[in-house]
Design a protein around this motif. Structure first.
Motif, PDB file in Angstrom:
ATOM      1  N   ASN A   1     -73.241 -16.089 -49.014  1.00  0.00           N
ATOM      2  CA  ASN A   1     -72.233 -16.508 -48.880  1.00  0.00           C
ATOM      3  C   ASN A   1     -71.348 -15.857 -50.082  1.00  0.00           C
ATOM      4  N   ALA A   2     -71.580 -15.138 -50.700  1.00  0.00           N
ATOM      5  CA  ALA A   2     -70.379 -14.749 -51.815  1.00  0.00           C
ATOM      6  C   ALA A   2     -69.351 -14.178 -51.391  1.00  0.00           C
ATOM      7  N   SER A   3     -68.436 -14.395 -52.071  1.00  0.00           N
ATOM      8  CA  SER A   3     -66.892 -13.930 -51.849  1.00  0.00           C
ATOM      9  C   SER A   3     -66.635 -12.504 -51.978  1.00  0.00           C
ATOM     10  N   PRO A   4     -65.789 -11.828 -51.372  1.00  0.00           N
ATOM     11  CA  PRO A   4     -65.552 -10.419 -51.654  1.00  0.00           C
ATOM     12  C   PRO A   4     -65.460 -10.014 -53.115  1.00  0.00           C
ATOM     13  N   GLU A   5     -64.892 -10.936 -53.760  1.00  0.00           N
ATOM     14  CA  GLU A   5     -64.544 -10.728 -55.107  1.00  0.00           C
ATOM     15  C   GLU A   5     -65.681 -10.814 -56.008  1.00  0.00           C
ATOM     16  N   ASP A   6     -66.634 -11.800 -55.860  1.00  0.00           N
ATOM     17  CA  ASP A   6     -67.913 -11.787 -56.454  1.00  0.00           C
ATOM     18  C   ASP A   6     -68.932 -10.728 -56.011  1.00  0.00           C
ATOM     19  N   ILE A   7     -68.698 -10.140 -54.824  1.00  0.00           N
ATOM     20  CA  ILE A   7     -69.596  -8.902 -54.487  1.00  0.00           C
ATOM     21  C   ILE A   7     -69.125  -7.754 -55.219  1.00  0.00           C
TER      22      ILE A   7
ATOM     23  N   LYS B   1     -68.043  -3.822 -41.709  1.00  0.00           N
ATOM     24  CA  LYS B   1     -69.488  -3.553 -41.895  1.00  0.00           C
ATOM     25  C   LYS B   1     -70.363  -4.854 -42.305  1.00  0.00           C
ATOM     26  N   ARG B   2     -69.791  -5.622 -43.022  1.00  0.00           N
ATOM     27  CA  ARG B   2     -70.363  -6.959 -43.469  1.00  0.00           C
ATOM     28  C   ARG B   2     -70.872  -7.701 -42.225  1.00  0.00           C
ATOM     29  N   ALA B   3     -69.718  -7.889 -41.639  1.00  0.00           N
ATOM     30  CA  ALA B   3     -69.900  -8.924 -40.500  1.00  0.00           C
ATOM     31  C   ALA B   3     -71.020  -8.221 -39.477  1.00  0.00           C
ATOM     32  N   ALA B   4     -70.971  -7.123 -39.006  1.00  0.00           N
ATOM     33  CA  ALA B   4     -71.826  -6.351 -38.524  1.00  0.00           C
ATOM     34  C   ALA B   4     -73.445  -6.686 -38.757  1.00  0.00           C
ATOM     35  N   TYR B   5     -73.604  -6.458 -40.304  1.00  0.00           N
ATOM     36  CA  TYR B   5     -74.864  -6.474 -41.132  1.00  0.00           C
ATOM     37  C   TYR B   5     -75.311  -7.901 -41.023  1.00  0.00           C
ATOM     38  N   ASP B   6     -74.344  -8.946 -41.196  1.00  0.00           N
ATOM     39  CA  ASP B   6     -74.928 -10.319 -40.944  1.00  0.00           C
ATOM     40  C   ASP B   6     -75.237 -10.484 -39.644  1.00  0.00           C
ATOM     41  N   GLU B   7     -74.837 -10.079 -38.787  1.00  0.00           N
ATOM     42  CA  GLU B   7     -75.070 -10.580 -37.347  1.00  0.00           C
ATOM     43  C   GLU B   7     -76.448  -9.833 -37.164  1.00  0.00           C
ATOM     44  N   LEU B   8     -76.575  -8.556 -37.543  1.00  0.00           N
ATOM     45  CA  LEU B   8     -77.933  -7.906 -37.071  1.00  0.00           C
ATOM     46  C   LEU B   8     -79.034  -8.463 -38.184  1.00  0.00           C
ATOM     47  N   GLY B   9     -78.685  -8.937 -39.143  1.00  0.00           N
ATOM     48  CA  GLY B   9     -79.823  -9.344 -40.073  1.00  0.00           C
ATOM     49  C   GLY B   9     -80.056 -10.873 -40.145  1.00  0.00           C
ATOM     50  N   GLN B  10     -79.757 -11.529 -39.157  1.00  0.00           N
ATOM     51  CA  GLN B  10     -79.861 -12.865 -39.021  1.00  0.00           C
ATOM     52  C   GLN B  10     -81.491 -13.066 -38.847  1.00  0.00           C
ATOM     53  N   ALA B  11     -82.254 -12.406 -38.260  1.00  0.00           N
ATOM     54  CA  ALA B  11     -83.515 -12.724 -38.029  1.00  0.00           C
ATOM     55  C   ALA B  11     -84.600 -12.016 -38.525  1.00  0.00           C
TER      56      ALA B  11
ATOM     57  N   ASP C   1     -82.218  -5.263 -47.697  1.00  0.00           N
ATOM     58  CA  ASP C   1     -81.511  -6.772 -48.206  1.00  0.00           C
ATOM     59  C   ASP C   1     -80.368  -6.383 -48.972  1.00  0.00           C
ATOM     60  N   TYR C   2     -79.036  -6.056 -48.568  1.00  0.00           N
ATOM     61  CA  TYR C   2     -78.287  -5.511 -49.627  1.00  0.00           C
ATOM     62  C   TYR C   2     -77.577  -6.640 -50.435  1.00  0.00           C
ATOM     63  N   TYR C   3     -77.691  -7.909 -49.896  1.00  0.00           N
ATOM     64  CA  TYR C   3     -77.518  -9.036 -50.903  1.00  0.00           C
ATOM     65  C   TYR C   3     -78.176  -9.021 -52.182  1.00  0.00           C
TER      66      TYR C   3
ATOM     67  N   TYR D   1     -72.916  -1.573 -51.500  1.00  0.00           N
ATOM     68  CA  TYR D   1     -71.426  -2.053 -51.565  1.00  0.00           C
ATOM     69  C   TYR D   1     -70.718  -1.420 -50.643  1.00  0.00           C
ATOM     70  N   ASP D   2     -71.147  -0.186 -50.057  1.00  0.00           N
ATOM     71  CA  ASP D   2     -70.296   0.504 -48.957  1.00  0.00           C
ATOM     72  C   ASP D   2     -70.389  -0.507 -47.576  1.00  0.00           C
ATOM     73  N   VAL D   3     -71.345  -1.192 -47.391  1.00  0.00           N
ATOM     74  CA  VAL D   3     -71.670  -2.027 -46.398  1.00  0.00           C
ATOM     75  C   VAL D   3     -70.916  -3.549 -46.695  1.00  0.00           C
ATOM     76  N   LEU D   4     -71.189  -4.086 -47.877  1.00  0.00           N
ATOM     77  CA  LEU D   4     -70.961  -5.540 -48.007  1.00  0.00           C
ATOM     78  C   LEU D   4     -69.397  -5.563 -48.495  1.00  0.00           C
ATOM     79  N   GLY D   5     -68.796  -4.365 -49.205  1.00  0.00           N
ATOM     80  CA  GLY D   5     -67.464  -4.246 -49.524  1.00  0.00           C
ATOM     81  C   GLY D   5     -66.416  -4.200 -48.324  1.00  0.00           C
ATOM     82  N   ASP D   6     -67.145  -3.899 -47.103  1.00  0.00           N
ATOM     83  CA  ASP D   6     -66.152  -3.566 -45.965  1.00  0.00           C
ATOM     84  C   ASP D   6     -66.474  -4.735 -44.941  1.00  0.00           C
ATOM     85  N   PRO D   7     -65.219  -5.689 -44.772  1.00  0.00           N
ATOM     86  CA  PRO D   7     -65.414  -6.678 -43.768  1.00  0.00           C
ATOM     87  C   PRO D   7     -66.073  -6.538 -42.490  1.00  0.00           C
TER      88      PRO D   7
END
Length: 303
Positions: A15-21, A61-71, A5-7, A53-59
């Protein structure tokens, strides 16, 4: 493959914004940086933070991570969607945590070789170093050439090589802030790692920095402090004329709004007065001190 859980690692909501991350990452990486942290697990925590941050700081990578981590559920294995492993080998060799990190290290870095060259493309290690700048460079920005000794893999051996880099220091940097130089870390088959440079200010007894605020010690003569008046002060952003209120003492602060470190919301500059006495071995000064001792005998500064 264990879900990570990178978050949670960065302490932000999903749902944090890129700036908050980015803010959360910078705050934590300053806290756990091995050069400054006293925490026992500083190295491990810094590695975890950089990976997150390498994952969540890249749009992408973050999109792929969110998709894979839904369940994912606690204790469950990580289940990639169909066709995700087209260019990756999801065999059982190696640790699940490393596998998870390597997976997202490759998103956005191009597809790996297919056929006989299949398998994970290992991203190079991140490097950490520090750079010292003067207070004025924090106001104006600067360009520095730095030298690094970094390990190099050559013919199956690890050797050290010297590397020179020109680094652009943006205006408004603060002590402890880290600059990320993408692709300047260790080489790897999945692309190079990054170089993180921690900003340090060269020692200068005249200045003290807290966040964006700058505190500057300003010597004043006894009569300037006692009688008040305008004086010229050379600040990091240029010369200014300030009014010293009458009856000022050492330690009094004069605030110059917005003249601290620059940025979206610039800091303030605080001029901290320091009354400096003429040395008593000067004949005229001694004469005046003796006259004051006689004429102001009833004055006791300790009452």
């Amino acid at each position: 493959m264990e879900y990570k859980d990178y978050y949670s690692t960065l302490g932000v909501e999903k749902n944090a914004s890129p700036e908050d991350i980015k803010k959360a990452y910078r705050k934590l990486v300053r806290k756990y940086h091995p050069d400054v942290s006293k925490e026992k697990d500083a190295d491990a925590r810094t590695k975890e933070l950089n990976e997150a941050y390498d994952v969540l700081g890249d749009p992408e990578k973050r999109a792929a991570y969110d998709e894979l981590g839904q369940a994912p559920r606690q204790g469950e294995g990580f289940r990639p969607p169909p066709n995700w492993g087209y260019d990756f080998d999801f065999g059982q060799d190696g640790g699940g945590e490393d596998l998870f990190a390597d997976l997202f290290a490759n998103i956005g870095r191009g597809r790996g070789a297919r056929g006989g060259g299949r398998g994970f493309q290992m991203r190079g290690e991140d490097l950490h170093a520090s750079i010292s700048i003067g207070i004025r460079e924090a106001y104006t920005g600067a360009s520095h050439t730095i030298s690094l000794r970094v390990p190099k893999h050559e013919n199956g051996r690890i050797t050290m090589e010297d590397r020179k880099l020109t680094v652009a220091i943006p205006p408004g940097v603060t002590p402890g802030q880290q600059l990320r130089l993408a692709g300047q870390g260790q080489p790897g088959s999945g692309g190079p790692g990054d170089l993180y440079l921690e900003i340090r200010f060269s020692e200068d007894k005249r200045f003290h920095v807290e966040g964006k605020d700058v505190y500057q010690t300003v010597p004043v003569a006894p009569w300037e402090a006692a009688l008040g008046g305008d004086i010229e002060v050379e600040t990091p952003s240029g010369s200014v004329s300030v009014n010293v209120p009458a009856n000022s003492q050492t330690g009094r602060k004069l605030r110059l709004k917005g003249r601290g470190l620059p940025g979206g919301v610039p800091g303030n500059l605080y001029l901290v007065l320091e009354v400096v006495l003429p040395p008593s071995n000067m004949p005229k000064a001694r004469e005046l001190y003796e006259a004051m001792a006689r004429g102001l005998a009833t004055f006791n500064p300790r009452k």
